[in-house]
Design an enzyme around this catalytic site. Structure first.
Site, PDB file in Angstrom:
ATOM      1  N   PHE A  29       0.830  -1.202   0.000  1.00 19.07           N
ATOM      2  CA  PHE A  29       0.000   0.000   0.000  1.00 19.07           C
ATOM      3  C   PHE A  29       0.867   1.256   0.000  1.00 19.07           C
ATOM      4  O   PHE A  29       0.713   2.145  -0.857  1.00 19.07           O
ATOM      5  CB  PHE A  29      -0.915  -0.046   1.223  1.00 19.07           C
ATOM      6  CG  PHE A  29      -1.904   1.090   1.314  1.00 19.07           C
ATOM      7  CD1 PHE A  29      -2.583   1.549   0.199  1.00 19.07           C
ATOM      8  CD2 PHE A  29      -2.178   1.685   2.536  1.00 19.07           C
ATOM      9  CE1 PHE A  29      -3.505   2.582   0.285  1.00 19.07           C
ATOM     10  CE2 PHE A  29      -3.105   2.709   2.649  1.00 19.07           C
ATOM     11  CZ  PHE A  29      -3.761   3.169   1.523  1.00 19.07           C
ATOM     12  N   LYS A 112       8.849  -3.848  14.878  1.00 13.99           N
ATOM     13  CA  LYS A 112       9.185  -2.543  14.314  1.00 13.99           C
ATOM     14  C   LYS A 112      10.314  -1.871  15.088  1.00 13.99           C
ATOM     15  O   LYS A 112      11.210  -1.246  14.506  1.00 13.99           O
ATOM     16  CB  LYS A 112       7.945  -1.643  14.287  1.00 13.99           C
ATOM     17  CG  LYS A 112       6.944  -2.013  13.213  1.00 13.99           C
ATOM     18  CD  LYS A 112       7.542  -1.855  11.827  1.00 13.99           C
ATOM     19  CE  LYS A 112       6.562  -2.138  10.726  1.00 13.99           C
ATOM     20  NZ  LYS A 112       7.160  -1.999   9.375  1.00 13.99           N
TER      21      LYS A 112
END
Length: 283
Positions: A29, A112
């Site tokens: 995306f 992350k």
């Protein structure tokens, strides 16, 4: 994960210098919009790197002669700290609490954080200039055909298939702004370090209200799962560093509107026309 790695400029057949970059995660995306922004900026050769893991990506980039790297991290590496004061401003100096994320099985945030730390360490070892973009919940139209998480999120509320919304706040940003943030962090010579990419922070009820305002003909989710409880308050944040590079944020109502229209065009949402009385009131 997306990364932009620059390489030495190469001469084309006319002897002119071409701007050459390497993009990983280009099919996602955010990555697809990063590629589009780069193509608009005159980058003609965009090459995906087929390696696994942050360390491998950084070292592969260095081995190919890259000098600068832009890493896509997440605000999941920033905001998950139960001990942060409600009055504190969320910015690039903040980190999520790794042990808290681990105990609550929030492995995404753990991953992350570790990826960002690894990229910082490896870039320093190899002499690469590293910038890190930290986007939040990303909204807007899709370039790919399949629905991503945030698009599903919007579609379920719009169609009322998610019966209630949580008493919670979230941070939102337009996917095109995230793509521009990557390019700015890559092109600005003095860009270094972390760049938080948040356009706005809203209670979920406010997001629902925007959907109702934009698309009153749809059966938008109407009930809060904690109805009667005090509403969670939006937290303070700063995206000043990325603004200083030249980024202007897209209003969320524009992001939501164009996300829904895109999903309609791709066949993921039914097109429900305005009833005449609603159309007159809306216009």
């Amino acid at each position: 994960m997306s990364t932009i790695c620059n390489k030495q400029q190469a001469a084309n057949n006319n002897g002119e210098q071409e701007k050459v970059v390497c993009v990983t995660g280009a099919g996602g995306f955010i990555g697809s919009w990063v590629v589009r922004e780069l193509l608009r900026g005159g980058y003609r050769e965009l090459v995906p790197v087929a390696v696994e893991g942050t360390r491998n990506v950084i070292n592969a980039a260095a081995d190919e002669g890259a000098r600068r790297v832009v890493l896509t991290s997440s605000y999941g590496a920033v905001h998950m700290d139960p001990n942060r004061s409600p009055d504190a401003v969320l910015d690039e100096n903040c980190w999520s609490d790794y042990e808290f994320c681990k105990k609550t099985d929030n492995l995404y945030c753990c991953a992350k954080m570790m990826a960002e730390i690894t990229a910082t360490e490896e870039s320093a070892k190899r002499g690469l200039q590293l910038s890190v973009v930290l986007p939040c919940m990303t909204m807007g139209p899709m370039l790919q055909q399949t629905l991503n998480f945030s698009s599903i999120h919007v579609a379920r509320y719009l169609m009322g298939t998610k019966k209630t919304y949580p008493n919670a706040v979230a941070a939102y940003v337009d996917v095109r702004d995230v793509a521009r943030a990557h390019v700015l962090a890559y092109e600005r010579p003095n860009a270094r370090g972390r760049y938080l990419c948040i356009g706005t922070v809203l209670h979920r009820a406010q997001l629902i209200g925007l959907l109702k305002q934009l698309f009153p003909q749809y059966p938008v989710t109407a009930e809060c799962e904690d109805d009667g409880m005090p509403m969670a308050k939006p937290y303070k944040f700063s995206s000043q560093r990325i603004k200083d590079l030249g980024l202007e944020f897209t209003p969320l109502n524009k992001s939501l509107y164009e996300a829904v229209i895109c999903m309609q065009q791709k066949g993921h949402l039914p097109v429900i026309p305005f009833p005449p009385q609603q159309q007159r009131a809306y216009l």
